[in-house]
Design an enzyme around this catalytic site. Sequence first.
Site, PDB file in Angstrom:
ATOM      1  N   LEU A  99       0.861  -1.183   0.000  1.00  0.00           N
ATOM      2  CA  LEU A  99       0.000   0.000   0.000  1.00  0.00           C
ATOM      3  C   LEU A  99       0.897   1.233   0.000  1.00  0.00           C
ATOM      4  O   LEU A  99       1.982   1.206   0.588  1.00  0.00           O
ATOM      5  CB  LEU A  99      -0.884   0.025   1.252  1.00  0.00           C
ATOM      6  CG  LEU A  99      -2.002  -1.022   1.338  1.00  0.00           C
ATOM      7  CD1 LEU A  99      -2.568  -1.060   2.753  1.00  0.00           C
ATOM      8  CD2 LEU A  99      -3.111  -0.720   0.334  1.00  0.00           C
ATOM      9  N   ASP A 100       0.437   2.326  -0.636  1.00  0.00           N
ATOM     10  CA  ASP A 100       1.263   3.523  -0.625  1.00  0.00           C
ATOM     11  C   ASP A 100       1.294   4.139   0.773  1.00  0.00           C
ATOM     12  O   ASP A 100       0.535   3.747   1.666  1.00  0.00           O
ATOM     13  CB  ASP A 100       0.803   4.535  -1.680  1.00  0.00           C
ATOM     14  CG  ASP A 100      -0.578   5.091  -1.425  1.00  0.00           C
ATOM     15  OD1 ASP A 100      -0.806   5.653  -0.334  1.00  0.00           O
ATOM     16  OD2 ASP A 100      -1.448   4.988  -2.310  1.00  0.00           O
ATOM     17  N   LEU A 101       2.162   5.097   0.967  1.00  0.00           N
ATOM     18  CA  LEU A 101       2.447   5.644   2.295  1.00  0.00           C
ATOM     19  C   LEU A 101       1.195   6.148   3.003  1.00  0.00           C
ATOM     20  O   LEU A 101       1.033   5.955   4.214  1.00  0.00           O
ATOM     21  CB  LEU A 101       3.474   6.776   2.174  1.00  0.00           C
ATOM     22  CG  LEU A 101       4.028   7.350   3.478  1.00  0.00           C
ATOM     23  CD1 LEU A 101       4.842   6.300   4.229  1.00  0.00           C
ATOM     24  CD2 LEU A 101       4.887   8.580   3.188  1.00  0.00           C
ATOM     25  N   ASN A 102       0.282   6.789   2.265  1.00  0.00           N
ATOM     26  CA  ASN A 102      -0.888   7.406   2.888  1.00  0.00           C
ATOM     27  C   ASN A 102      -2.118   6.512   2.915  1.00  0.00           C
ATOM     28  O   ASN A 102      -3.188   6.950   3.354  1.00  0.00           O
ATOM     29  CB  ASN A 102      -1.222   8.719   2.163  1.00  0.00           C
ATOM     30  CG  ASN A 102      -0.169   9.777   2.401  1.00  0.00           C
ATOM     31  OD1 ASN A 102       0.319   9.938   3.514  1.00  0.00           O
ATOM     32  ND2 ASN A 102       0.212  10.490   1.350  1.00  0.00           N
ATOM     33  N   SER A 103      -1.984   5.272   2.447  1.00  0.00           N
ATOM     34  CA  SER A 103      -3.097   4.330   2.494  1.00  0.00           C
ATOM     35  C   SER A 103      -2.983   3.442   3.727  1.00  0.00           C
ATOM     36  O   SER A 103      -1.921   3.326   4.333  1.00  0.00           O
ATOM     37  CB  SER A 103      -3.131   3.480   1.222  1.00  0.00           C
ATOM     38  OG  SER A 103      -3.397   4.288   0.097  1.00  0.00           O
TER      39      SER A 103
END
Length: 237
Positions: A99-103
């Site tokens: 998952l990306d950093l903000n997910s």
Amino acid sequence: MQKILARAGFGSRRSCEGLIQERRVAVNGRIAKLGQKADPERDRITVDGQPVRTDHPYTYVAIHKPRGVLSAERDDSGQYRTVRDLVPLPGHLYPVGRLDLNSEGLILLTDDGELANLLTHPRYEHTKEYHVFVEGHPGDKTLKRWQRGLYLDGRRTAPAQVSVLGREKNNTWLRVVLREGRKRQIRRVAAKLRHPVHRLIRVRIGPIHLGDLKSGLWRPLSEPELEQLQELKQKKG
């Protein structure tokens, strides 16, 4: 060779190919090459000089990744915590389903490289489910466009399941189910449809559900979950 390393818990086959290309793998004292064959029962296989074991029991962990935490084993820059930092277990554990950093949401950690490959490789088409909080109120026409697929980087996204979970004053919760996972796909599609993502939570990978696991916490997979994963591996075989 990469298949042997994956079974020994060194990550997906792709990441194991990277180990070989970096000349970190040796067979009987000689640097290994991509495509090389070996017998783990007869040959001495090492990674960074350490013997490779293929007979250890695997570890399977579900973790609820918070925002601001990397979906990685380590951060070479030293700027961020990683999901591996949140699980105080020994050994090499590979994140499945980045998952990306903000997910936020479900990530699996395991040293079973074969399973990691099975759950992440596009050809096996295992579904991943997300709850997505978007700006505005997407209408039926917009949802149907998302369901059919849009072009990203010159290639159409695969059909997706997209439905409304609930509406608030200026925003909407959506349920999105994908069979592919291009980089930042949901965020990019939503932005293209003019409904930017404010929050994204993955709630399922294949048969494994996030459930009520709190953000930042982890748990070992249950026996029924492990049985479901073994069934997937058997079907693949």
